[in-house]
Design a protein around this motif. Structure first.
Motif: not given
Length: 250
Positions: A208-230
């Motif tokens: 699982k990949v979690v993307f954080m920005d500004g102190g919050s979790v913006v988005e999380e998903g599988t590597p494929k979801e995050i890297f190919t279709n955020p």
């Protein structure tokens, strides 16, 4: 399983973590991505009580701990079940590689020195440093020092290992060998949370990949979801800045 709910942390008037929550299944490798200042490192440090959160709850297995009110006994319990690999190695410079790996086993886990030595020697051999066990950190390269840090974490046999940008302080020539060792750790089935800027590594090793920005979790998903279709625009902009266009598809 590890679950963090409603984690908040401020330094003075600066709110660094804003109600962060997510869940990690046993044996998962989770990588946390995001720009500098997004709260990634503070998040890890709050889990291990290197920083005290203002609010939030941590669950490890069947144990639930209030992050703000945790007692010394509860904090020690968390530290016995977790290990931390620091960005700048976090080694004791007056101790040898072997002594560094033994330290947590003897001091935190109260393991007899003879047994601790055997476990420490096995861990150093596992990361390819058995011939450097009597060297001091000043006698080791950055990559070797980080491998000592990883050996120290693995020797503790923790339920979860927290990695705080483990390659960011390394010269480029040492990054690959360190990432290879972390991949070996992932194959052991230890739950791992990794803050990293190494995108290809995150894509390869993560469940699982979690993307954080500004102190919050913006988005999380599988590597494929995050890297190919955020889905989130902030995620798309971040990835577009750091991943070559020929590797990035939306």
């Amino acid at each position: 399983m590890i679950e963090i709910t409603h984690l908040k942390k401020s330094f003075g008037k600066q709110e660094v973590l804003k109600d962060v929550s997510f869940k990690i299944q046993k044996g998962q490798v989770v990588t946390i991505l995001g720009p500098s200042g997004s709260g990634k490192t503070t998040f890890l440090r709050c889990i291990n009580f290197l920083e005290r959160a203002e609010e939030g709850e941590l669950r490890i297995g069947d144990t639930r701990i209030n992050l703000r009110k945790a007692s010394r006994k509860e904090i020690l319990n968390v530290r016995r079940r977790t290990a931390f690999v620091f960005q700048n190695y976090g080694l004791f410079y007056h101790k040898t590689a072997l002594q560094n790996v033994m330290e947590g086993l003897v001091v935190v886990q109260k393991i007899p020195k003879d047994e601790a030595r055997k476990r420490a020697e096995a861990a150093l051999e596992w990361v390819g440093l058995s011939n450097r066990k009597d060297f001091y950190p000043s006698q080791l390269s950055g990559g070797q020092q980080q491998r000592v840090g990883i050996a120290r974490a693995v020797a503790l046999n923790p339920e979860v290992i927290l990695f705080d940008e483990p390659t960011s302080a390394l010269d480029p020539e040492w990054v690959g060998e360190t990432l290879d060792v972390i991949k070996k750790v992932a194959k052991k089935g230890i739950t791992m949370i990794i803050v990293t800027h190494e995108m290809s590594f995150a894509e390869e090793v993560s469940d699982k990949v979690v993307f954080m920005d500004g102190g919050s979790v913006v988005e999380e998903g599988t590597p494929k979801e995050i890297f190919t279709n955020p889905k989130e625009e902030r995620t798309k902009k971040f990835l577009a800045r750091i991943i070559p266009q020929d590797m990035y598809y939306i």
